[in-house]
Design a protein around this motif. Structure first.
Motif, PDB file in Angstrom:
ATOM      1  N   THR A  17      12.719  43.846  20.810  1.00  0.00           N
ATOM      2  CA  THR A  17      14.087  43.708  21.302  1.00  0.00           C
ATOM      3  C   THR A  17      14.772  45.072  21.368  1.00  0.00           C
ATOM      4  O   THR A  17      14.743  45.839  20.402  1.00  0.00           O
ATOM      5  N   GLY A  18      15.370  45.357  22.518  1.00  0.00           N
ATOM      6  CA  GLY A  18      16.097  46.610  22.682  1.00  0.00           C
ATOM      7  C   GLY A  18      15.263  47.766  23.174  1.00  0.00           C
ATOM      8  O   GLY A  18      15.797  48.848  23.448  1.00  0.00           O
ATOM      9  N   ASP A  19      13.953  47.577  23.318  1.00  0.00           N
ATOM     10  CA  ASP A  19      13.073  48.639  23.802  1.00  0.00           C
ATOM     11  C   ASP A  19      13.219  48.747  25.317  1.00  0.00           C
ATOM     12  O   ASP A  19      12.744  47.892  26.065  1.00  0.00           O
ATOM     13  N   VAL A  20      13.867  49.798  25.769  1.00  0.00           N
ATOM     14  CA  VAL A  20      14.162  49.962  27.191  1.00  0.00           C
ATOM     15  C   VAL A  20      12.894  50.168  28.004  1.00  0.00           C
ATOM     16  O   VAL A  20      12.835  49.811  29.184  1.00  0.00           O
ATOM     17  N   THR A  21      11.846  50.723  27.399  1.00  0.00           N
ATOM     18  CA  THR A  21      10.585  50.911  28.130  1.00  0.00           C
ATOM     19  C   THR A  21       9.887  49.581  28.386  1.00  0.00           C
ATOM     20  O   THR A  21       9.012  49.496  29.240  1.00  0.00           O
ATOM     21  N   LEU A  22      10.307  48.539  27.681  1.00  0.00           N
ATOM     22  CA  LEU A  22       9.791  47.190  27.892  1.00  0.00           C
ATOM     23  C   LEU A  22      10.771  46.351  28.701  1.00  0.00           C
ATOM     24  O   LEU A  22      10.377  45.605  29.597  1.00  0.00           O
ATOM     25  N   SER A  23      12.055  46.496  28.377  1.00  0.00           N
ATOM     26  CA  SER A  23      13.123  45.668  28.958  1.00  0.00           C
ATOM     27  C   SER A  23      14.217  46.562  29.541  1.00  0.00           C
ATOM     28  O   SER A  23      15.180  46.899  28.844  1.00  0.00           O
ATOM     29  N   PRO A  24      14.076  46.985  30.802  1.00  0.00           N
ATOM     30  CA  PRO A  24      15.078  47.891  31.379  1.00  0.00           C
ATOM     31  C   PRO A  24      16.513  47.378  31.287  1.00  0.00           C
ATOM     32  O   PRO A  24      17.450  48.175  31.130  1.00  0.00           O
ATOM     33  N   LEU A  25      16.720  46.062  31.370  1.00  0.00           N
ATOM     34  CA  LEU A  25      18.076  45.538  31.283  1.00  0.00           C
ATOM     35  C   LEU A  25      18.669  45.653  29.886  1.00  0.00           C
ATOM     36  O   LEU A  25      19.860  45.409  29.695  1.00  0.00           O
TER      37      LEU A  25
END
Length: 311
Positions: free
Chosen positions: A221-229
């Motif tokens: 959760t919160g990892d931008v490299t996984l979840s750009p949004l």
């Protein structure tokens, strides 16, 4: 319950049924090896060949051992080059799965297209695929004199967006990005995640499966490299065109991503293609709506590659 009998036209239903004949809806219940064999066969069945004048060279980014395929047109357009990142749920696909799509994109834009064969899960968990996409962009930015445009579908769209966020401070950042039914890990409690949770071709259950395989079940959760949004900062991102399918749980991600970029003062537009389903790129020669959408994708790549904005 969503009435797909009225939303989806006969041509698209025929495409869905043909896809399901090769790639059954319960394929995620098979082993990874079986899923890959099924997917690869399906891609071969839909292969449309190369347009006249397009050649391809398969090579490798030596510094990181990343296989790539470079497509060149007989009438090249040197305004930009395209880095294409394929879909497949982070566990499927490669240079052959989107071979004809890349060849056609090259033919219709004149741009050189480089397709990236990033590492797949579960053998290589996150951030393996992201690292490969990032290294490929950095290689392209160093190797090519012209600007680099990011383009990807589904999982590949996710990786493109993650690379765009990671490189926006670089001296040579992407000139633009075209994201095709990309999974950007938006709010699963509303929008298309609810309305189209059981859509043909992709369900919320499928999405959760791919995420679990990619992360090895670890909470990222919160990892931008996984979840750009999940990023808190949407400034200085490249001009972005998002194209989604109406009958797809991921469609609302396109709207949300567009809104975040616009709120931060950037350029972004979102097209939701009526009555289309996830994976419709393979229908671009048999379904009128998919054919029109592919032309929209080509236009977006051409316009952004030239450094323009028309939306």
């Amino acid at each position: 319950m969503t009435d797909y009998k009225t939303l989806i036209d006969a041509e698209t239903w025929a495409f869905i049924e043909r896809t399901n004949s090769y790639y059954p809806p319960d394929t995620i219940d098979y082993t990874i090896a079986q899923q890959r064999a099924i997917y690869d066969r399906m891609c071969r069945e839909f292969f449309a060949g190369y347009p006249d004048g397009v050649t391809a060279e398969t090579t490798v980014i030596a510094a990181h051992d990343i296989p790539i395929r470079i497509y060149r047109s007989a009438t090249p357009n040197k305004a930009a080059m395209v880095l294409y990142v394929h879909g497949g749920g982070f566990i499927l696909g490669g240079l052959d799965s989107h071979d004809d799509v890349c060849a056609e994109l090259c033919a219709r834009t004149g741009f050189e297209v480089v397709s990236v064969d990033y590492r797949l899960a579960p053998e290589h968990l996150h951030p393996g695929a992201f690292d490969d996409a990032l290294h490929a962009f950095e290689w392209a930015a160093k190797t090519y004199d012209q600007p680099v445009l990011l383009c990807g579908d589904s999982a590949g769209g996710n990786l493109c967006a993650a690379v765009a966020h990671a490189t926006r401070g670089h001296a040579k950042r992407p000139v633009g990005q075209v994201l095709i039914y990309a999974g950007l890990f938006g709010d699963r409690s509303k929008g298309s995640y609810v309305t189209h949770a059981e859509a043909p071709m992709l369900t919320v259950r499928d999405i959760e499966f791919y995420k679990h395989i990619r992360t090895g079940g670890v909470d990222r959760t919160g990892d931008v490299t996984l979840s750009p949004l999940a990023d808190a900062d949407f400034t200085n991102l490249p001009p972005t065109v998002l194209i989604t399918a109406e009958c797809d749980p991921l469609s609302s991600d396109g709207e949300a991503y567009r809104d975040r970029i616009r709120a931060a003062g950037g350029h972004a537009t979102w097209f939701e293609e009526p009555g289309l389903v996830h994976g419709y790129l393979r229908a671009r020669h048999t379904v009128g709506r998919a054919r029109a959408s592919f032309s929209r994708i080509v236009e977006a790549v051409s316009v952004l590659g030239r450094g323009n904005w028309i939306w």
